[in-house]
Scaffold this active site. Structure first.
Site, short mmCIF file in Angstrom:
data_model
loop_
_atom_site.label_atom_id
_atom_site.label_comp_id
_atom_site.label_asym_id
_atom_site.label_seq_id
_atom_site.Cartn_x
_atom_site.Cartn_y
_atom_site.Cartn_z
CB SER A 1 -21.60 32.76 38.80
OG SER A 1 -22.96 32.50 38.93
CD GLU A 2 -15.62 28.88 37.74
OE1 GLU A 2 -15.17 28.65 36.59
OE2 GLU A 2 -15.38 28.17 38.73
CD1 TRP B 1 -21.64 36.39 37.23
CD2 TRP B 1 -21.35 38.60 37.13
NE1 TRP B 1 -21.39 36.72 35.92
CE2 TRP B 1 -21.20 38.06 35.83
CE3 TRP B 1 -21.20 39.97 37.32
CZ2 TRP B 1 -20.92 38.85 34.72
CZ3 TRP B 1 -20.91 40.76 36.21
CH2 TRP B 1 -20.78 40.20 34.94
CD GLU C 1 -30.57 32.65 44.68
OE1 GLU C 1 -31.23 31.59 44.71
OE2 GLU C 1 -30.37 33.35 45.67
CB THR D 1 -31.59 33.86 33.22
OG1 THR D 1 -31.67 32.58 32.57
CG2 THR D 1 -30.14 34.33 33.24
#
Length: 384
Positions: free
Chosen positions: A130-131, A160, A368, A370
């Site tokens: 993630s970013e 995260w 992982e 939503t």
């Protein structure tokens, strides 16, 4: 219909594993869970106990120094630890997430370089996909990796990242060819001592406070060329494959949290009296308990089916993996909320663990993928 029902039950080994992990969690992990949450500190007691017992990364194959357990065993470990402390369950959980791309796609040499240190417990591994601007839309990531002779040079920021700062290794997705979009993403393994790698401050969170979540930064971070996982451009495919295997582990974490809350609620209503009767004698509350237990059991079975199918390498895992993660996390949120309700005013205080479990449950609906994304994945699989 001649179904072999014997194949659909946990083996004696799995049941023995559950007993062993539950005993360890009750003795070595549960006593620190409230303090770990309150102080927002990493659960070192849990880490040490899990490493000593070999439960911290149970799915590493024996040839790399691991236990060689199946993915269902991995889920049972996470579930039983989460029943006591959700933050601590992220030790085996995130090791599993960081390891899976390596197990699925890395060369034997890279596995040999990374896995033994994790198997022995001297190292942990985190996962960096993630970013800030690329969460659900992971393919739009901006982190870049370019080849420079015998090295890859990484630039960008990931956010995260669970257990960042505690982990030694990081499985990182980065763009190697921007023209090719998702097919231009590659996967790498970064070591905390690689030049140009840095870890940011801890996020302040609603729950899972014992598990640090941080940004990680790459500023001309140089890693040896052989630390690429699989072929160039296959990183996003590996990331998606990884989620098929690891989404059920989030489901297992959610089931564990829900089971922990249910156990507390049951013992409370059996002891507490109102109007001269135990709460457990009121039919309205009996129905609540029955519904909670029914949901937990349904979620558990779905998680076990999903992880068993992933273990067998079945095709089209998208639906079942997303269903397991989505249902189990929705169940965890609803069951922990009901547990707080059943304990009344006491449930709203930190004297009982259910308010912590309710806060911890929320993240299982978010990370992982939503649960809105899980429903998209399921719908696409059904409507293909």
């Amino acid at each position: 219909m001649n179904a072999d029902f014997d194949t659909y039950r946990l083996s004696d080994e799995h049941e023995a594993l559950r007993e062993a992990v539950r005993a360890l969690a009750e003795k070595e992990i549960a006593p620190y869970a409230a303090e770990v949450d309150e102080q927002g500190r990493y659960p070192v007691e849990a880490r040490d106990a899990l490493v000593k017992a070999g439960f911290h990364a149970i799915t590493i194959p024996e040839e790399y120094g691991g236990e060689g357990a199946d993915e269902l065993a991995g889920c049972i470990v996470i579930e039983e630890v989460a029943r006591a402390c959700a933050s601590s369950s992220l030790i085996p959980g995130v090791n599993g997430l960081g390891l899976t791309p390596i197990l699925l796609s890395a060369s034997h040499e890279l596995k040999q370089q990374v896995l033994p240190s994790i198997a022995s417990g001297e190292a942990m591994i985190s996962y960096a996909l993630s970013e800030r601007e690329a969460g659900s839309d992971a393919a739009s990531m901006k982190t870049r990796a370019r080849r420079d002779g015998d090295e890859w040079v990484l630039n960008g920021t990931k956010c995260w990242i669970t257990n960042a700062g505690e982990s030694t290794w990081y499985t990182v997705m980065a763009v190697t060819d921007p023209e090719k979009k998702a097919n231009g993403i590659s996967a790498f393994v970064v070591h905390k001592d690689d030049p140009g790698f840095e870890v940011g401050p801890k996020e302040r969170k609603l729950g899972i406070n014992g598990s640090p979540t941080r940004e990680i930064y790459f500023s001309d971070c140089r890693i040896p060329a052989d630390r690429i996982i699989g072929a160039e451009g296959t990183g996003f495919k590996t990331a998606l494959q990884t989620l098929d295997h690891t989404r059920p582990t989030i489901g297992a974490q959610a089931v564990g949290i829900a089971q922990g809350a249910l156990d507390v609620a049951i013992s409370y209503v059996k002891e507490r009296k109102q109007f001269g009767k135990h709460l457990a004698e009121f039919q309205g509350l009996q129905f609540m308990i029955a519904d909670m237990a029914m949901k937990v059991e349904a979620a558990r079975q779905l998680v076990y089916v999903a992880t068993s199918r992933a273990e067998r390498g079945e095709a089209n895992l998208g639906f079942i993996s997303s269903a397991a993660k989505c249902m189990a996390s929705d169940v965890a949120m609803s069951v922990t909320t009901d547990a707080v309700q059943l304990l009344g005013g006491a449930g709203y205080t930190k004297d009982f663990p259910v308010e912590r479990m309710m806060r911890d449950a929320k993240i299982t609906q978010i990370y992982e993928g939503t649960n809105q994304v899980q429903r998209l994945v399921m719908a696409r699989a059904l409507l293909r």
